[in-house]
Design a protein around this motif. Sequence first.
Motif, short mmCIF file in Angstrom:
data_model
loop_
_atom_site.label_atom_id
_atom_site.label_comp_id
_atom_site.label_asym_id
_atom_site.label_seq_id
_atom_site.Cartn_x
_atom_site.Cartn_y
_atom_site.Cartn_z
N VAL A 32 3.13 59.30 1.25
CA VAL A 32 2.29 59.93 2.35
C VAL A 32 2.01 61.28 1.40
CG1 VAL A 32 1.87 61.06 4.25
CG2 VAL A 32 3.30 58.75 4.29
N VAL A 33 0.50 61.40 1.23
CA VAL A 33 0.09 62.81 0.61
C VAL A 33 -0.94 63.38 1.32
CG1 VAL A 33 1.05 61.98 -1.66
CG2 VAL A 33 -1.45 61.37 -0.91
N VAL A 34 -1.22 64.44 1.03
CA VAL A 34 -2.30 65.19 1.56
C VAL A 34 -3.28 65.77 0.50
CG1 VAL A 34 -1.47 67.37 1.79
CG2 VAL A 34 -3.35 67.11 3.23
N GLU A 35 -4.63 65.82 0.35
CA GLU A 35 -5.56 66.12 -0.48
C GLU A 35 -5.17 67.73 -0.89
OE1 GLU A 35 -9.30 64.12 -1.53
OE2 GLU A 35 -9.01 63.64 0.73
N VAL A 36 -5.22 68.14 -1.92
CA VAL A 36 -5.47 69.73 -1.86
C VAL A 36 -6.88 70.18 -1.91
CG1 VAL A 36 -4.59 71.68 -3.23
CG2 VAL A 36 -3.08 69.66 -3.03
N ALA A 37 -7.50 70.83 -1.21
CA ALA A 37 -8.81 71.24 -0.97
C ALA A 37 -9.29 71.83 -2.51
CB ALA A 37 -9.28 71.82 0.20
N GLY A 38 -10.28 71.29 -2.94
CA GLY A 38 -10.89 71.87 -4.19
C GLY A 38 -10.36 71.66 -5.40
N GLN A 39 -9.23 70.84 -5.50
CA GLN A 39 -8.41 70.78 -6.66
C GLN A 39 -8.44 69.08 -6.90
OE1 GLN A 39 -4.45 72.53 -6.42
NE2 GLN A 39 -5.49 74.63 -5.54
N GLY A 40 -8.79 68.37 -6.20
CA GLY A 40 -8.91 66.94 -6.84
C GLY A 40 -7.47 66.75 -6.91
N ASP A 41 -6.43 66.99 -6.37
CA ASP A 41 -5.00 66.74 -6.32
C ASP A 41 -4.33 66.48 -5.12
OD1 ASP A 41 -2.60 66.26 -7.99
OD2 ASP A 41 -2.15 68.34 -8.29
N TYR A 42 -3.07 65.87 -5.22
CA TYR A 42 -2.30 65.66 -3.96
C TYR A 42 -1.16 66.26 -3.94
CZ TYR A 42 -5.73 61.87 -3.70
OH TYR A 42 -7.02 61.36 -3.79
N GLU A 43 -0.63 66.49 -2.65
CA GLU A 43 0.47 67.32 -2.34
C GLU A 43 1.35 66.05 -1.41
OE1 GLU A 43 1.87 70.77 0.52
OE2 GLU A 43 0.69 71.47 -1.17
N PRO A 44 2.69 65.89 -1.80
CA PRO A 44 3.48 64.96 -0.98
C PRO A 44 3.86 65.47 0.47
CG PRO A 44 4.73 65.83 -2.79
CD PRO A 44 3.26 66.27 -3.06
N LEU A 45 3.99 64.73 1.55
CA LEU A 45 4.16 65.16 2.75
C LEU A 45 5.59 64.48 3.06
CD1 LEU A 45 0.96 65.12 4.79
CD2 LEU A 45 1.95 67.08 4.01
N ARG A 46 6.45 65.21 3.90
CA ARG A 46 7.45 64.60 4.27
C ARG A 46 7.39 64.38 5.80
NH1 ARG A 46 12.21 67.68 1.23
NH2 ARG A 46 13.13 65.67 0.94
N PRO A 47 6.80 63.43 6.20
CA PRO A 47 6.57 63.28 7.71
C PRO A 47 7.71 62.74 8.60
CG PRO A 47 5.81 61.23 6.56
CD PRO A 47 6.31 62.13 5.41
N ASP A 48 7.97 63.36 9.73
CA ASP A 48 8.73 62.91 10.74
C ASP A 48 8.29 61.80 11.92
OD1 ASP A 48 7.51 64.77 12.10
OD2 ASP A 48 9.18 65.80 12.89
N VAL A 49 6.88 61.77 11.93
CA VAL A 49 6.24 60.89 12.79
C VAL A 49 4.91 60.23 11.85
CG1 VAL A 49 4.94 60.28 14.79
CG2 VAL A 49 6.83 62.07 14.86
N ILE A 50 4.86 58.99 12.11
CA ILE A 50 3.45 58.28 11.21
C ILE A 50 2.96 57.61 12.48
CG2 ILE A 50 2.40 57.15 9.53
CD1 ILE A 50 4.86 57.72 7.77
N LEU A 51 1.81 57.62 12.92
CA LEU A 51 1.06 56.83 14.03
C LEU A 51 0.01 56.15 13.30
CD1 LEU A 51 1.35 59.48 16.68
CD2 LEU A 51 2.81 57.54 16.57
N ALA A 52 0.00 54.83 13.48
CA ALA A 52 -1.34 54.19 12.95
C ALA A 52 -2.09 53.64 13.94
CB ALA A 52 -0.89 52.95 12.08
N PHE A 53 -3.41 53.99 13.73
CA PHE A 53 -4.46 53.46 14.49
C PHE A 53 -5.66 52.71 13.75
CE2 PHE A 53 -2.94 57.56 15.62
CZ PHE A 53 -2.70 57.35 17.18
N HIS A 54 -5.23 51.48 13.54
CA HIS A 54 -5.95 50.35 12.53
C HIS A 54 -6.02 51.23 11.29
CE1 HIS A 54 -7.29 47.91 15.66
NE2 HIS A 54 -7.58 48.89 16.61
N GLU A 55 -6.84 51.57 10.49
CA GLU A 55 -6.72 52.01 9.26
C GLU A 55 -6.47 53.67 9.25
OE1 GLU A 55 -9.96 50.44 10.20
OE2 GLU A 55 -9.02 48.52 9.45
N LEU A 56 -6.76 54.26 10.43
CA LEU A 56 -6.47 55.93 10.41
C LEU A 56 -4.69 56.12 10.90
CD1 LEU A 56 -9.64 56.93 12.16
CD2 LEU A 56 -9.06 57.14 9.80
N CYS A 57 -4.40 57.15 10.45
CA CYS A 57 -3.08 57.47 10.77
C CYS A 57 -3.08 59.20 11.27
CB CYS A 57 -2.15 57.34 9.73
SG CYS A 57 -1.89 55.65 9.08
#
Length: 93
Positions: A32-57
């Motif tokens: 699970v990652v989040v895009e870093v705005a303006g940098q074209g890079d990703y930062e890992p997330l450490r989620p404690d909940v993941i909810l799926a709604f078809h393809e969206l989360c």
Amino acid sequence: MNSGLPVGWTIERVRALSGDPSAAALSFGRLVVVEVAGQGDYEPLRPDVILAFHELCLVRDDGEWFMGQLDDDGSVICWASYGSDLAEAIRSL
């Protein structure tokens, strides 16, 4: 898996508010990652909940709900924080 949801929330309440009867809590065994705005890079997330709604989360990390997309390999790529209020984040779907 409801134990990670905010107090007063159940998966049934998530389904009702989202209008998605197939909404589900997902396991954490995925990238699970989040895009870093303006940098074209990703930062890992450490989620404690993941909810799926078809393809969206919605992914909660450190009290913030992030919106993202569930990829075919099971990973989640988020693009922004939608705040700390689950109801508001669900309304943004």
